[in-house]
Design an enzyme around this catalytic site. Structure first.
Site, PDB file in Angstrom:
ATOM      1  N   LYS A 146       1.507  -1.420  -0.423  1.00 20.42           N
ATOM      2  CA  LYS A 146       0.196  -0.129   0.168  1.00 20.42           C
ATOM      3  C   LYS A 146       0.459   1.012   0.098  1.00 20.42           C
ATOM      4  O   LYS A 146       1.804   1.249   0.962  1.00 20.42           O
ATOM      5  CB  LYS A 146      -0.984  -0.062   1.339  1.00 20.42           C
ATOM      6  CG  LYS A 146      -1.588   1.011   0.972  1.00 20.42           C
ATOM      7  CD  LYS A 146      -3.046   0.998   2.266  1.00 20.42           C
ATOM      8  CE  LYS A 146      -4.253   2.056   2.247  1.00 20.42           C
ATOM      9  NZ  LYS A 146      -4.618   2.508   1.022  1.00 20.42           N
ATOM     10  N   GLY A 151       6.597   1.154   5.705  1.00 20.85           N
ATOM     11  CA  GLY A 151       7.197   0.136   4.749  1.00 20.85           C
ATOM     12  C   GLY A 151       7.725   0.451   3.699  1.00 20.85           C
ATOM     13  O   GLY A 151       8.759   0.387   2.778  1.00 20.85           O
ATOM     14  N   CYS A 152       6.733   0.632   3.047  1.00 16.43           N
ATOM     15  CA  CYS A 152       7.043   1.148   1.463  1.00 16.43           C
ATOM     16  C   CYS A 152       7.204   2.131   1.149  1.00 16.43           C
ATOM     17  O   CYS A 152       7.682   2.046  -0.102  1.00 16.43           O
ATOM     18  CB  CYS A 152       4.993   0.844   1.085  1.00 16.43           C
ATOM     19  SG  CYS A 152       3.794  -0.840   0.987  1.00 16.43           S
ATOM     20  N   THR A 153       7.354   3.201   1.945  1.00 18.38           N
ATOM     21  CA  THR A 153       8.186   4.337   1.321  1.00 18.38           C
ATOM     22  C   THR A 153       9.349   4.266   2.217  1.00 18.38           C
ATOM     23  O   THR A 153       9.786   4.826   0.820  1.00 18.38           O
ATOM     24  CB  THR A 153       7.115   5.544   2.809  1.00 18.38           C
ATOM     25  OG1 THR A 153       5.544   5.567   2.921  1.00 18.38           O
ATOM     26  CG2 THR A 153       7.905   6.693   2.862  1.00 18.38           C
ATOM     27  N   ALA A 156      10.129   2.553  -1.351  1.00 17.40           N
ATOM     28  CA  ALA A 156      10.271   3.157  -2.389  1.00 17.40           C
ATOM     29  C   ALA A 156      11.130   4.340  -2.193  1.00 17.40           C
ATOM     30  O   ALA A 156      12.287   4.375  -3.607  1.00 17.40           O
ATOM     31  CB  ALA A 156       8.528   4.396  -2.348  1.00 17.40           C
TER      32      ALA A 156
END
Length: 258
Positions: A146, A151-153, A156
């Protein structure tokens, strides 16, 4: 003198006393029998019911609903609090994507297979045929659960910080998620991400790559060489490791173009 006749001093015989017939015939008094006492248990039960009825009457609200009885109903069990997994998959994504009607996922491609033709939307809400992305350059797709979550940030921004190193090997980077084009566009601007982001709302590409599970996305990355052949994949992968592992593979297996 003539002798005197002897006199008898004894009293004349008394007749026996006779009991009055009226007294003898007098009827005996009737003694009324008292009714047997009720068992104490029944009396106690009756008193208990009476008290309960009175309490219920006091606890009835204006609508006739007994609030005390409602309060005695068992409260539902509180589910245990879930924590993020080791791979940094956030609970927001898990909550958003729960769905009983999960479509059957297509058979994933394997190493050596070609990137199929699937059309997705980018952050500008434009159509993109992913197969065309690998015709002239190598491609790295990194998949996230998401957008704009911790974690995704981290994943990325890791690709953002070494993005120029990928360009040296003529490799483009794309972030893929099931978020809307609007959501990934805002996130791209917020974190100054230099690469394009793809919205795979139906998880078509995510499923083909083998990263879809129970209507969720596994954190992962996939490397396609120029021409569209899959040469490496990491699934699952930690957010902090994904950028470094992808670049390391490219340096070892793809030559720089002059």
């Amino acid at each position: 003198m003539a002798p005197r006749k002897a006199t008898t001093d004894s009293a004349p015989a008394m007749e026996p006393t006779r009991r009055s017939s009226r007294i003898a015939e007098k009827p005996k008094p009737i003694v009324e029998k008292k009714p047997a006492a009720k068992p104490r248990a029944k009396a106690a039960a009756g008193a208990s019911k009476k008290r309960e009825a009175e309490e219920n009457a006091e606890n009835d609200d204006e609508d006739g609903v007994n609030t005390k009885r409602q309060n005695k109903k068992a409260k539902p069990d509180t589910p245990p609090k879930e924590e993020p997994s080791e791979n940094g998959e956030e609970q927001d994504e898990l909550a958003d994507d729960k769905d009983d009607d999960v479509p059957e996922a297509p058979k994933p491609i394997g190493l050596g297979d070609s990137l199929p033709s699937i059309t997705l939307k980018n952050e500008k809400d434009e159509d993109v045929d992913v197969a065309q992305l690998a015709t002239e350059k190598g491609v790295v797709f990194f998949l996230i659960p998401k957008a704009d979550t911790p974690g995704c940030t981290q994943q990325a921004c890791g690709f953002r910080d070494i993005y120029k190193d990928f360009e040296e090997f003529n490799v483009d980077v794309y972030c893929v998620s099931a978020d809307t084009p609007s959501a990934i566009s805002k996130w791209q601007s917020k974190k100054s991400l230099p690469y394009s982001l793809l919205s795979d709302r139906e998880r078509k590409l995510i499923s083909i790559l083998g990263a879809a599970e129970n209507n969720k996305t596994k954190r992962s990355h996939f490397i396609f060489e120029k021409g569209g052949k899959l040469v490496d994949r990491k699934i699952p992968v930690k957010p902090v490791d994904s950028p470094k592992l992808a670049l390391e593979f490219i340096k070892q297996n793809i030559k720089k173009e002059a």
